[in-house]
Scaffold this active site. Sequence first.
Site, PDB file in Angstrom:
ATOM      1  CB  SER A  84      76.009  25.038  -4.733  1.00 36.10           C
ATOM      2  OG  SER A  84      75.681  24.010  -3.830  1.00 36.10           O
ATOM      3  CE1 TYR A 144      71.061  25.995  -4.923  1.00 38.87           C
ATOM      4  CE2 TYR A 144      72.328  24.069  -4.268  1.00 38.87           C
ATOM      5  CZ  TYR A 144      72.193  25.440  -4.361  1.00 38.87           C
ATOM      6  OH  TYR A 144      73.187  26.247  -3.893  1.00 38.87           O
ATOM      7  CE  LYS A 157      73.799  27.482  -7.202  1.00 35.15           C
ATOM      8  NZ  LYS A 157      74.326  28.850  -7.361  1.00 35.15           N
TER       9      LYS A 157
END
Length: 258
Positions: free
Chosen positions: A152, A165, A169
């Site tokens: 991402s 998050y 990542k």
Amino acid sequence: MSILDRFRLDGRTAILTGVGPGVGEHVAKAYAELGANVVISARSPDRLERIAAEINAAGGGRALAVTTDAGEKADLENLVDKAREAFGPIHIIFNNAAAGVVYSHDGGLWANTDEVWKTAMDVNVLATWRLTELTTADMEAHGKGVIISVQSCGGFTPIPPAVAYGVSKAALAFLTRSLAKALAPHTRVNALCVGSMSPDGQEAEIHKGLGLAERNAIKRFGAADEAVGAAILLASDASSYTTGSTIFVEGGRVGTIS
């Protein structure tokens, strides 16, 4: 062998996590069209059964649906067992499952609770590690192993309040490079970084007001099938000298940072 033959996946077995009506579905169908048997997984059995039925009706490689929570080790063990029972040794892992995104309307920065952190790390990092460990004997034996993890933009550029998050990542990026070094030459490990995408290229309701398209050089959302070409490249012999790399299919958000 023609250049197009190098993109074929005949006789190979691919496990895909996080298969929904977006990138995962398009990649699963593409791998099957190119001859691979695909084992598709997610937490929604109805959606999986639809996708598997469509693949099996189309010809090419076969499909098996296995309901799986990528954050649960026992589920991943069952997924690999079912894949081997159906199709034999594993050749390709496509890690598409993701979790842990926090939006402003969720409560902002401190909505990154301990549970969110745990879920983000379990699904976005540990699932890749676990599936690699579970399949590495197969890949070492046949020498054509491929691990692909969907990255991402949040792993390269901060997008608060989705801190857990983004950190997970970023960890996935380093895990990709570490596994590439450790598992060569029998397994190639790469990442595919997708940007703001939706099944049809239209802005999803949950993303409205965030200005995501404006952060991209191309200034629009991507359609999920626009990630398929890169996913095929990384899975096939056409990228046989590529490992530890990331291909960006994100409209230039990361590539044009200034």
